[in-house]
Design an enzyme around this catalytic site. Structure first.
Site, PDB file in Angstrom:
ATOM      1  N   ALA A 194       0.832  -1.203   0.000  1.00 12.09           N
ATOM      2  CA  ALA A 194       0.000   0.000   0.000  1.00 12.09           C
ATOM      3  C   ALA A 194       0.870   1.256   0.000  1.00 12.09           C
ATOM      4  O   ALA A 194       1.937   1.262  -0.601  1.00 12.09           O
ATOM      5  CB  ALA A 194      -0.978  -0.039   1.168  1.00 12.09           C
ATOM      6  N   SER A 195       0.459   2.267   0.717  1.00 13.44           N
ATOM      7  CA  SER A 195       1.144   3.569   0.628  1.00 13.44           C
ATOM      8  C   SER A 195       2.583   3.532   1.110  1.00 13.44           C
ATOM      9  O   SER A 195       3.342   4.455   0.850  1.00 13.44           O
ATOM     10  CB  SER A 195       0.374   4.610   1.432  1.00 13.44           C
ATOM     11  N   THR A 196       2.959   2.457   1.853  1.00 12.10           N
ATOM     12  CA  THR A 196       4.352   2.405   2.304  1.00 12.10           C
ATOM     13  C   THR A 196       5.293   2.239   1.108  1.00 12.10           C
ATOM     14  O   THR A 196       6.501   2.410   1.233  1.00 12.10           O
ATOM     15  CB  THR A 196       4.592   1.254   3.293  1.00 12.10           C
ATOM     16  N   LEU A 197       4.727   1.915  -0.066  1.00 16.74           N
ATOM     17  CA  LEU A 197       5.567   1.757  -1.260  1.00 16.74           C
ATOM     18  C   LEU A 197       5.849   3.112  -1.915  1.00 16.74           C
ATOM     19  O   LEU A 197       6.786   3.248  -2.704  1.00 16.74           O
ATOM     20  CB  LEU A 197       4.860   0.831  -2.269  1.00 16.74           C
ATOM     21  N   LYS A 198       5.036   4.117  -1.576  1.00 17.03           N
ATOM     22  CA  LYS A 198       5.108   5.399  -2.274  1.00 17.03           C
ATOM     23  C   LYS A 198       6.494   6.031  -2.267  1.00 17.03           C
ATOM     24  O   LYS A 198       6.948   6.525  -3.313  1.00 17.03           O
ATOM     25  CB  LYS A 198       4.065   6.375  -1.703  1.00 17.03           C
TER      26      LYS A 198
END
Lengths: 368, 600
Positions: free
Chosen positions: B321-325
């Site tokens: 999820a957003s931790t990949l951003k």
């Protein structure tokens, strides 16, 4: 006799009568004594019990005294005694059924406090002697006498069989029938008797106890139940086989020392001998037995007296039957029946009776 | 007269010989059998008699102890006392069993059935365990009455005891008897039969070190199984001790904060790769499996729907999820498809030509004009949709691969690999060609991409280290030997400034007032981090209310953080399954971990 190179005789003078010379077979006495003392050693090895060995030693002493007593006796004077001793022996055989020793589940022993006593061993010894005496009363044996002996033999057989003691009962049958047969029972009857015996095998089978059937079945396939019914035979065969040519040495047989062989001091003592002394020891043992049986048979063959012929013939065959059946059972070619190895197995009555047997045959030898 | 006598005489001798002959034949036959046994088969019977007499018994070694990084004992070996019986000595089984059941106050029929099941068809010389794990009271009662119950013996053995049970279970695992499958895979295990081997966790990974070596004792025993004498003894070798990198105190405190919720936590020291805490929840009592005494409880454990035996921290594959951003942003900066300052309008949804469906952001109405810094701080989805679209999968995947996505970290072979999708991957596994929409989804860490909590922790360690990708380790010391840090690679960027830029944004996530994890801001300790909300299922808005009811379909809450930023001591990933909001449930765990650990 004196020219026979095989025999050396000891001439003993009897004080009572300077003219009466007892020639007595040293070979028989020597082989019996060798067997008995070897037996003591093997009982010690098998049981590791000095007490049991000493006890057997005492029986041996009593037996030897009895043996020499009979050997020096005049069998012609004793014949009447032999003839009538059947009845007390039969009486004991009945008594044991009512007052058996409480130490055993079977009714084989009479407990006399200090020691126990086995009437069946006595009867298989007394029966043929008194039968022989009875049958040779007259010059010619009468048929009705023979039938009477056969009847009493079957009675004794029955009384021993219900103790129960299958092995000894068959020996009693053999010991009672042989005098009749040797004294001239017609062959036609012998054949028919044997035929009837074979026909009755299924009936006998049905009347066997479960454990007895199991022993017969085990014979054909001991490996089927190694830890149950087959255990004795399997372990005993291992002992005999592992002894190899020269054995593991006295007191060194692992099968016997570590209790893998059941009844190693009594019925299975042969496997202890085979394990500790190997094939060589077995050959020596059979050689000594061979000398003994041969010399005993010579008495029968040479005697001119019918009573002596019948008694020595019968008792020699019975002795050989014991030896051959015991060894066959220990190595797994016959079912396990309670039958000791003569002069070697632990057991007081059997030892004394066997020594008395030798004593009587020695006394018969005077007639040679 | 004389001739008559002679005839009679020969007749008698003949009859004696006739009735003598069967016994002579029997004896002759017996002699042949004796010859056969003791000459032709002698070797065979000698072997049998040796095996009758000699018993080789194993002496089992003590398994190595396991300590935490402060040398606090984690796993020990208890002495377990079992009642062994020797069926050969027992004369009357039912009387014997009655005595045992009376003495130990156990159910007679159960003991009886156990006894007869074990006894049939077995070697009566071979002793076996009738009752396992005797209590002190039972031991005392048996010891006093040992003379009366002939054939029973108390035998001591070691059983594995995990001191902190559930807390350490996912790390340590448990031991059990060697299975057929294990022997098939590793035939060498046959020589360890009777020994318990590790089934999972450290117990499995380092089994050959912990196991030790079996010793042997050769004894002479009689037919009752009674010991005659010892012939030779080769003592066993104790297994080596291990020191883990786990900090028990940290692990314990964090574990209690999970309060049984489903999820995982991994805390790594970025410089060394040492794992200081590893939590997978729900968990189990490993001692239940170490000494299987109660089969019902074990069965329940294996059939539990929440899969307590599954290690979520190592094998749980979640959408990052957003931790990949931050990685997507960095990839775009490196590929120069966007600049640090470039602003994009986030109106709440992203439209692609030829695609009817709008890609929605998590915030209705959007974040307005956002540059990369703001996009990370506020976690703008639309910004990253656009970034990924421009970047294309061919640039994105290889960049993520550098940070360890899509491959095992090297901690253990039991880890999951996660999925790092690419055109080739999709064609191979899904059988479809890559769509642009797939790239767009991947921009916010959704779609096909998955990663394990451990992989995320490793990737963030590289961020914290400004390029050094370390291999995670959990063993600090084997026996007397320390393990060493392994730097798998050094990720070099075209513009080193990008490390600083991304870190600044990650700091902003916690420190800026508009940061998604501003709730965990603590002026004393500067933490850089990123929230994430992993969609369990793509949601159509009307079904949202329904989802509130069914908890298992709610989103997973993620937070990754490291700190203190000046000198990062710990990288922590926390995932709470169905926890919905990363900042609310996962971030406080991360802050607590970093706080606790930095104070040391």
């Amino acid at each position: 006799m004196k020219n026979n190179p095989l025999s050396f005789s000891v001439n003993l003078k009897i004080n009572r009568n300077q003219n009466q010379i007892l020639s007595f077979d040293f070979w028989i006495v020597l082989s019996v004594i060798v067997l008995c003392f070897f037996g003591l050693a093997m009982i010690y090895s098998a049981s590791n019990s000095l007490e049991m060995t000493v006890r057997q030693g005492i029986y041996l002493f009593v037996g030897l005294v009895g043996m020499f007593f009979l050997a020096f006796s005049n069998f012609r004077q004793m014949e009447v005694f032999y003839l009538h001793s059947f009845w007390p022996a039969l009486f004991l055989l009945v008594i044991v059924l009512f007052f058996p020793s409480e130490n055993s589940e079977t009714k084989r022993w009479i407990d006399l406090g200090l020691f126990t006593f086995q009437p069946s061993e006595l009867i298989r010894f007394i029966l043929p002697i008194s039968a022989a005496s009875f049958l040779t009363r007259n010059l010619k044996t009468e048929m009705k006498d023979m039938w009477l002996v056969i009847l009493l033999t079957f009675l004794c057989f029955y009384l021993v069989a219900i103790q129960p003691d299958l092995g000894t009962s068959l020996i009693v049958l053999l010991a009672g029938m042989l005098p009749v047969i040797i004294s001239g029972f017609p062959w036609v009857y012998i054949y028919s008797g044997a035929f009837l015996g074979i026909l009755s095998l299924p009936i006998i089978w049905l009347n066997l106890y479960e454990y007895q059937k199991q022993r017969v079945l085990t014979l054909f396939n001991p490996e089927a139940d190694i830890y149950g019914a087959g255990w004795n035979i399997v372990q005993s065969k291992i002992a005999v086989g592992s002894g190899g040519l020269f054995g593991k040495g006295f007191l060194n047989g692992s099968q016997s020392q570590l209790n893998f062989i059941p009844e190693s001091h009594s019925d299975f003592i042969f496997s202890v001998i085979a394990e500790e002394f190997g094939l060589a020891g077995v050959c020596m043992l059979l050689f000594v037995y061979g000398i003994l049986i041969f010399r005993l048979l010579l008495v029968a063959f040479r005697s001119t007296n019918r009573f002596a012929k019948i008694v020595s013939g019968t008792l020699s065959i019975v002795l050989l039957a014991y030896i051959s059946i015991n060894i066959s059972m220990v190595i797994g070619i016959l079912p396990v029946v309670g039958m000791p190895l003569p002069f070697l197995s632990q057991g007081g009555t059997a030892l004394i009776v066997n020594l008395l047997t030798i004593g009587i045959i020695l006394s018969l030898r005077k007639e040679v | 007269m004389s001739s008559f006598e002679n005839k009679k005489d020969s007749n008698e001798v003949f009859r004696i010989i006739v009735f003598l002959s069967p016994f002579i034949f029997l004896l002759f036959f017996a002699f042949l059998q004796i010859l056969n046994l003791s000459y032709f088969q002698a070797d065979d019977f000698k072997t049998q008699s040796e095996s009758n007499r000699l018993y080789q018994s194993k002496i089992f070694p003590q398994r190595g102890f396991i300590y935490d990084s402060n040398d606090v004992l984690l796993v020990e070996n208890n002495i377990q006392q079992d009642l062994q019986i020797n069926p050969n000595i027992i004369e009357n089984p039912s009387f014997f069993l009655k005595q045992i059941s009376d003495l130990l106050e156990l159910n007679y029929s159960k003991i009886e059935s156990d006894f007869f099941i074990r006894a049939t068809g077995k070697n009566p010389n071979e002793p076996y365990f009738l009752i396992k794990n005797l209590s002190e009271k039972q031991i005392a009662k048996i010891s006093v009455n040992l003379e009366k119950i002939k054939g029973a013996e108390i035998i001591s053995s070691f059983s594995r005891n995990v001191i902190h049970k559930e807390i350490m279970a996912p790390v340590l695992g448990y031991v059990g008897n060697i299975s057929k499958q294990e022997i098939f895979n590793n035939p060498e295990l046959t020589k360890y039969s009777g020994l318990k081997v590790g089934k999972t966790g450290i117990e499995k990974d380092l089994d050959s070190i912990l196991r030790g070596d079996i010793g042997f004792r050769i004894q002479e025993r009689d037919s009752f199984g009674k010991l005659v004498r010892n012939i030779s003894i080769e003592p066993p070798k104790k297994g080596k001790n291990l020191r883990l990198s786990i900090d028990l105190e940290l692990q314990k405190k964090l574990f209690y904060d999970f309060k049984g919720r489903k999820g995982a936590l991994v805390a790594i020291e970025p410089k060394t790769g040492l794992i200081r805490a590893l939590i997978s929840s729900p968990t189990y009592d490993p001692n239940l499996l170490n000494t299987i005494n109660d089969y019902d409880e074990v069965r329940n454990l294996f059939s539990d729907q929440d899969s307590p035996l599954f290690n979520r921290a190592l094998s749980g594959q979640y959408p990052p999820a957003s931790t990949l951003k931050p990685f997507v942003g960095m990839a775009a900066l490196e590929a120069k498809t966007i600049s640090w300052e470039k602003e994009i309008l986030d109106s709440g949804e992203y439209l692609v030509e030829g695609d009817q469906r709008p890609y929605r952001g998590w915030k209705e109405g959007g974040h307005g004009k956002v540059d990369m810094n703001k996009a990370i701080i506020e976690s703008s989805d639309v910004y990253f949709y656009s970034l990924a679209y421009d970047l294309t999968i061919n640039n994105l995947s290889p960049f993520l691969e550098k940070f360890g996505f899509g491959e095992q970290s090297g901690l253990t072979i039991r880890e999951g690999t996660g999925i790092l999708p690419s055109r080739k991957w999709k064609l191979g596994y899904i059988g479809e060609s890559w769509f642009k929409g797939d790239t767009i989804n991947m921009g916010i860490g959704q779609g096909y991409i998955t990663a394990t909590p451990l992989q995320i922790a490793v990737a963030y360690s590289a961020l914290a280290n400004k390029g050094e990708l370390v291999q995670p380790r959990i063993i600090e010391k084997i026996g007397e030997e320390n393990t060493e840090t392994v730097i798998k690679k050094n990720i070099s960027l075209i513009d080193d400034l990008n490390w600083k830029r991304i870190e600044k944004s990650l700091l902003g996530v916690v420190e800026a007032s508009n940061g998604t994890a501003n709730n965990i801001y603590d002026r004393n300790i500067r933490i850089a981090g990123k929230t994430g909300t992993a969609q369990v299922k793509s949601i159509i808005e009307t079904e949202y209310e329904l989802l509130r009811v069914d908890k298992s379909l709610r989103d997973h809450a993620l937070f990754v953080g490291y700190g203190p930023v000046e000198e990062p001591k710990l990288v922590v990933v926390a995932i709470i399954e169905n926890g919905e909001s990363g900042s609310a449930v996962a971030a406080p765990l991360v802050r607590k971990a970093i706080n606790l650990y930095s104070k040391k």
